[in-house]
Design a protein around this motif. Structure first.
Motif, PDB file in Angstrom:
ATOM      1  N   LYS A   7     -15.900  27.772  -8.428  1.00  0.00           N
ATOM      2  CA  LYS A   7     -14.853  27.141  -9.237  1.00  0.00           C
ATOM      3  C   LYS A   7     -14.098  28.197 -10.053  1.00  0.00           C
ATOM      4  N   PHE A   8     -12.818  27.923 -10.254  1.00  0.00           N
ATOM      5  CA  PHE A   8     -12.005  28.889 -10.997  1.00  0.00           C
ATOM      6  C   PHE A   8     -12.459  29.051 -12.446  1.00  0.00           C
ATOM      7  N   ASN A   9     -13.098  28.009 -12.990  1.00  0.00           N
ATOM      8  CA  ASN A   9     -13.486  28.129 -14.403  1.00  0.00           C
ATOM      9  C   ASN A   9     -14.649  29.101 -14.626  1.00  0.00           C
ATOM     10  N   LEU A  24      -2.370  22.367  -8.812  1.00  0.00           N
ATOM     11  CA  LEU A  24      -1.892  22.754  -7.480  1.00  0.00           C
ATOM     12  C   LEU A  24      -2.908  22.379  -6.401  1.00  0.00           C
ATOM     13  N   ASN A  25      -3.940  21.631  -6.838  1.00  0.00           N
ATOM     14  CA  ASN A  25      -5.046  21.294  -5.942  1.00  0.00           C
ATOM     15  C   ASN A  25      -5.861  22.503  -5.502  1.00  0.00           C
ATOM     16  N   TYR A  26      -5.854  23.533  -6.297  1.00  0.00           N
ATOM     17  CA  TYR A  26      -6.751  24.657  -6.056  1.00  0.00           C
ATOM     18  C   TYR A  26      -8.015  24.368  -6.864  1.00  0.00           C
ATOM     19  N   THR A  27      -8.939  23.674  -6.259  1.00  0.00           N
ATOM     20  CA  THR A  27     -10.150  23.314  -6.988  1.00  0.00           C
ATOM     21  C   THR A  27     -11.220  24.380  -6.849  1.00  0.00           C
ATOM     22  N   GLU A  28     -11.350  24.928  -5.627  1.00  0.00           N
ATOM     23  CA  GLU A  28     -12.332  25.978  -5.400  1.00  0.00           C
ATOM     24  C   GLU A  28     -11.621  27.261  -4.994  1.00  0.00           C
ATOM     25  N   MET A  29     -12.219  28.392  -5.337  1.00  0.00           N
ATOM     26  CA  MET A  29     -11.651  29.647  -4.865  1.00  0.00           C
ATOM     27  C   MET A  29     -11.900  29.778  -3.363  1.00  0.00           C
ATOM     28  N   THR A  30     -10.956  30.361  -2.672  1.00  0.00           N
ATOM     29  CA  THR A  30     -11.210  30.709  -1.270  1.00  0.00           C
ATOM     30  C   THR A  30     -12.153  31.917  -1.287  1.00  0.00           C
ATOM     31  N   PRO A  31     -12.821  32.222  -0.164  1.00  0.00           N
ATOM     32  CA  PRO A  31     -13.792  33.333  -0.175  1.00  0.00           C
ATOM     33  C   PRO A  31     -13.196  34.661  -0.664  1.00  0.00           C
ATOM     34  N   ILE A  32     -11.980  34.971  -0.258  1.00  0.00           N
ATOM     35  CA  ILE A  32     -11.423  36.261  -0.687  1.00  0.00           C
ATOM     36  C   ILE A  32     -11.152  36.236  -2.196  1.00  0.00           C
ATOM     37  N   GLN A  33     -10.747  35.096  -2.713  1.00  0.00           N
ATOM     38  CA  GLN A  33     -10.521  34.982  -4.157  1.00  0.00           C
ATOM     39  C   GLN A  33     -11.845  35.126  -4.917  1.00  0.00           C
ATOM     40  N   ALA A  34     -12.888  34.439  -4.420  1.00  0.00           N
ATOM     41  CA  ALA A  34     -14.183  34.480  -5.102  1.00  0.00           C
ATOM     42  C   ALA A  34     -14.737  35.901  -5.127  1.00  0.00           C
ATOM     43  N   LYS A  51      -8.143  37.627   6.683  1.00  0.00           N
ATOM     44  CA  LYS A  51      -7.182  37.066   7.636  1.00  0.00           C
ATOM     45  C   LYS A  51      -6.039  36.365   6.909  1.00  0.00           C
ATOM     46  N   THR A  52      -4.973  36.101   7.620  1.00  0.00           N
ATOM     47  CA  THR A  52      -3.849  35.391   7.017  1.00  0.00           C
ATOM     48  C   THR A  52      -4.265  33.956   6.681  1.00  0.00           C
ATOM     49  N   GLY A  53      -3.658  33.442   5.643  1.00  0.00           N
ATOM     50  CA  GLY A  53      -3.949  32.079   5.242  1.00  0.00           C
ATOM     51  C   GLY A  53      -5.204  31.960   4.400  1.00  0.00           C
ATOM     52  N   SER A  54      -5.753  33.101   3.954  1.00  0.00           N
ATOM     53  CA  SER A  54      -7.015  33.026   3.223  1.00  0.00           C
ATOM     54  C   SER A  54      -6.801  32.979   1.709  1.00  0.00           C
ATOM     55  N   GLY A  55      -5.548  33.006   1.265  1.00  0.00           N
ATOM     56  CA  GLY A  55      -5.292  32.865  -0.165  1.00  0.00           C
ATOM     57  C   GLY A  55      -5.196  34.186  -0.904  1.00  0.00           C
ATOM     58  N   LYS A  56      -4.729  35.219  -0.220  1.00  0.00           N
ATOM     59  CA  LYS A  56      -4.639  36.539  -0.849  1.00  0.00           C
ATOM     60  C   LYS A  56      -3.615  36.553  -1.995  1.00  0.00           C
ATOM     61  N   THR A  57      -2.529  35.810  -1.839  1.00  0.00           N
ATOM     62  CA  THR A  57      -1.486  35.841  -2.877  1.00  0.00           C
ATOM     63  C   THR A  57      -2.028  35.408  -4.230  1.00  0.00           C
ATOM     64  N   ALA A 336      -4.058  25.789  10.981  1.00  0.00           N
ATOM     65  CA  ALA A 336      -5.278  25.723  10.166  1.00  0.00           C
ATOM     66  C   ALA A 336      -5.165  26.525   8.882  1.00  0.00           C
ATOM     67  N   ARG A 337      -4.027  26.402   8.180  1.00  0.00           N
ATOM     68  CA  ARG A 337      -3.892  27.099   6.902  1.00  0.00           C
ATOM     69  C   ARG A 337      -4.841  26.481   5.881  1.00  0.00           C
ATOM     70  N   ALA A 338      -5.459  27.357   5.105  1.00  0.00           N
ATOM     71  CA  ALA A 338      -6.341  26.939   4.006  1.00  0.00           C
ATOM     72  C   ALA A 338      -7.255  25.774   4.380  1.00  0.00           C
ATOM     73  N   GLY A 339      -7.991  25.971   5.479  1.00  0.00           N
ATOM     74  CA  GLY A 339      -9.057  25.036   5.800  1.00  0.00           C
ATOM     75  C   GLY A 339      -8.685  23.833   6.641  1.00  0.00           C
TER      76      GLY A 339
HETATM   77  P1  ADP Z   1      -2.557  34.946   2.818  1.00  0.00           P
HETATM   78  O1  ADP Z   1      -1.650  35.774   1.950  1.00  0.00           O
HETATM   79  O2  ADP Z   1      -3.984  35.350   2.751  1.00  0.00           O
HETATM   80  O3  ADP Z   1      -2.062  34.841   4.232  1.00  0.00           O
HETATM   81  P2  ADP Z   1      -1.639  32.750   1.188  1.00  0.00           P
HETATM   82  O4  ADP Z   1      -1.803  33.405  -0.111  1.00  0.00           O
HETATM   83  O5  ADP Z   1      -0.256  32.658   1.751  1.00  0.00           O
HETATM   84  O6  ADP Z   1      -2.576  33.445   2.277  1.00  0.00           O
HETATM   85  O7  ADP Z   1      -2.313  31.302   1.072  1.00  0.00           O
HETATM   86  C1  ADP Z   1      -2.338  30.385   2.136  1.00  0.00           C
HETATM   87  C2  ADP Z   1      -2.253  28.965   1.619  1.00  0.00           C
HETATM   88  O8  ADP Z   1      -3.419  28.596   0.908  1.00  0.00           O
HETATM   89  C3  ADP Z   1      -1.096  28.750   0.662  1.00  0.00           C
HETATM   90  O9  ADP Z   1      -0.436  27.552   1.030  1.00  0.00           O
HETATM   91  C4  ADP Z   1      -1.746  28.594  -0.695  1.00  0.00           C
HETATM   92  O10 ADP Z   1      -0.982  27.754  -1.528  1.00  0.00           O
HETATM   93  C5  ADP Z   1      -3.087  28.007  -0.348  1.00  0.00           C
HETATM   94  N1  ADP Z   1      -4.175  28.349  -1.272  1.00  0.00           N
HETATM   95  C6  ADP Z   1      -4.429  29.565  -1.841  1.00  0.00           C
HETATM   96  N2  ADP Z   1      -5.520  29.524  -2.623  1.00  0.00           N
HETATM   97  C7  ADP Z   1      -5.994  28.263  -2.552  1.00  0.00           C
HETATM   98  C8  ADP Z   1      -7.135  27.580  -3.135  1.00  0.00           C
HETATM   99  N3  ADP Z   1      -7.994  28.213  -3.937  1.00  0.00           N
HETATM  100  N4  ADP Z   1      -7.300  26.276  -2.836  1.00  0.00           N
HETATM  101  C9  ADP Z   1      -6.434  25.644  -2.005  1.00  0.00           C
HETATM  102  N5  ADP Z   1      -5.354  26.211  -1.424  1.00  0.00           N
HETATM  103  C10 ADP Z   1      -5.137  27.523  -1.679  1.00  0.00           C
END
Ligand code: ADP
Ligand code: MG
Length: 459
Positions: A7-9, A24-34, A51-57, A336-339
């Motif tokens: 969790k982000f908290n 933004l419905n980001y309830t859990e960190m993605t693995p790269i975020q965690a 990989k792409t779509g893993s939440g790097k931004t 299959a973006r973000a799960g």
């Molecule tokens: P990457 O740069 O790794 O390719 P992005 O940063 O573009 O991936 O993120 C991919 C998608 O996942 C985006 O739509 C983003 O809003 C969403 N996302 C990022 N972090 C989370 C999170 N913790 N929970 C849910 N969605 C997330």
């Protein structure tokens, strides 16, 4: 894998930021975020491979925004991206995450857009600059902004930037930036040139990696053996079987993209094409029309589609298998973006290439015969929306609410028949459900938006 500690908290960030993330419905960190955020928040240099779509931004975005001193109106962060589209996406993701703090100014500086307005914006200062290396270097060389307050440098999609020949520009940019900075490098792949760049520009970095291949269970991957001359027909069959409504088809060359688009058009399917021959305006429009569901199929080359975050792509078709296996992973990562669940269908014309890919993926794949797909499926892929182009945007102070109001109150279109509204600098696009587009178009053509007449076109 459920991990309740994700969790982000758990992070040392303000609760307002946690609230924004959950909005933004980001309830859990993605693995790269965690894995990366604890180090990023400590101020460490980080190399992150995912990989792409893993939440790097958001991984670097949360770090950068957390550190930012809003009251200090100086450029504190510089984020380098390979393309304008990616820079725009990064900027808008940062703005979303930054909703909890007012007055954060994020400026994008990219090539392919007029230079003078950028100089003008720079004269008004900013906190964060996001842009492409060539243009940023030009501004630095011409002294249009002062880099001495930069505390964080982010290289997003570093591998892609090096592929595009930005290596010298990046090194030159770094020579302008203070040495006692935090540097974060994100890359989907980790070839030798990235390793040497990291050695040069990062200081005792923490390396973080999350698994590089997609799970079979998340992206269903099918391979069809097909002869070259039957590929167009194969695509039609696949589309008819897929029940998909949002499809990206990859070709290895621009010519192949154009030819496939022509062939599908002859077969009654209108598609969008995205490759480097399009100018910036055309690229923007293509992305708008695809993302707002006015066209169900986008045909693209790798360069054009790399890193783009378009949601809800339910099928990726590799019309040509890529020459590089890592590129394969990138391509199928468009779905299959973000799960979410996704599918990838591949046309195989070269068995040697297929064997190599199979070995790379480390799984035994059963090749299927395209002729086994019968032809009489009833499903046809269709777009849900049509787009109306409006010749006015941010610069004419048009807002989404104005267009919505003109269409509902003015023209009498039901709100539920109105889709995505995109406001660009000089124009806007509104998606309306198929069936009401004529009424919507006539209404906008003959009525006012915000008290003014605008030229409109049906796309
Ligand atoms: P990457 O740069 O790794 O390719 P992005 O940063 O573009 O991936 O993120 C991919 C998608 O996942 C985006 O739509 C983003 O809003 C969403 N996302 C990022 N972090 C989370 C999170 N913790 N929970 C849910 N969605 C997330
Ligand atoms: Mg990214």
């Amino acid at each position: 894998m459920q991990n309740t500690n994700n969790k982000f908290n758990q992070l040392k960030i303000p609760s307002t930021m946690v609230d924004t993330l959950s909005s933004l419905n980001y309830t859990e960190m993605t693995p790269i975020q965690a894995k990366s955020l604890p180090f990023i928040l400590e101020g460490r240099d980080v190399i992150a491979k995912a990989k792409t779509g893993s939440g790097k931004t958001a991984a670097f975005g949360i770090g950068v925004l957390n550190k930012l001193n809003v009251k200090r109106f100086r450029i504190q962060t510089l984020i380098l991206c390979p393309t304008r589209e990616l820079a725009d996406q990064v900027a808008s993701e940062l703005r979303r995450i930054a909703r909890f703090t007012h007055n954060i100014k994020i400026l994008t500086l990219c090539g392919g857009v007029p230079y003078n307005p950028q100089m003008h914006s720079l004269s008004h200062q900013a906190h964060i600059i996001v842009g492409t290396p060539g243009r940023i270097l030009k501004h630095l060389k011409e002294d249009n902004f002062t880099p001495e307050h930069i505390e964080t440098l982010v290289l997003d999609e570093a591998d892609r930037m090096l592929d595009m020949g930005f290596s010298d520009d990046i090194n030159e940019i770094i020579s302008f930036i203070p040495k006692n900075r935090q540097t974060l490098l994100f890359s989907a792949t980790f070839p030798e040139d990235i390793e040497s760049l990291s050695r040069d520009i990062l200081n005792n970095p923490q390396t973080i990696e999350v698994e590089s291949t997609h799970e079979q269970s998340i992206i269903q991957q099918d391979f069809y053996k097909v002869e070259e001359y039957k590929k167009v027909n194969a695509v039609q069959k696949i589309l008819n079987h897929s029940q998909a409504s949002c499809v990206v088809i990859f070709c290895n060359t621009k010519i192949a993209c154009n030819e496939l688009a022509d062939d599908l058009y002859d077969a009654g399917l209108s598609t969008l094409v995205l490759h480097s021959d399009l100018d910036q305006r055309e690229r923007n429009e293509t992305l708008v029309l695809f993302a707002n569901k006015s066209y169900p199929i986008l045909i693209a080359t790798d360069v054009a589609a790399r890193g783009l975050d378009i949601k809800d792509i339910d099928l990726v078709i590799n019309y040509d298998l890529p020459h590089d296996n890592e590129v394969y992973i990138h391509r199928i990562g468009r779905t299959a973006r973000a799960g979410a669940k996704g599918r990838a269908v591949n046309l195989v014309t070269n068995e040697i290439q297929f064997d190599e890919l199979q070995e790379y993926l480390g799984t035994d794949i059963v090749e299927k015969e395209i002729d086994d797909l019968d032809n009489d499926k009833k499903y046809t892929i269709k777009s849900k929306y049509s787009t109306i182009f409006i010749n006015g945007g941010k610069k004419s102070k048009v807002r989404a609410g104005d267009i919505l109001g003109a269409l509902t109150a003015g023209v009498g279109i039901d709100k539920s028949d109105i889709g995505k509204i995109d406001i660009l600098d000089l124009c806007s696009y509104v998606a309306v459900k198929k069936g009401v587009e004529k009424k919507a178009f006539d209404g906008l053509a003959n009525g006012k938006i915000k008290g003014k007449y605008f030229r409109v076109f049906l796309k």
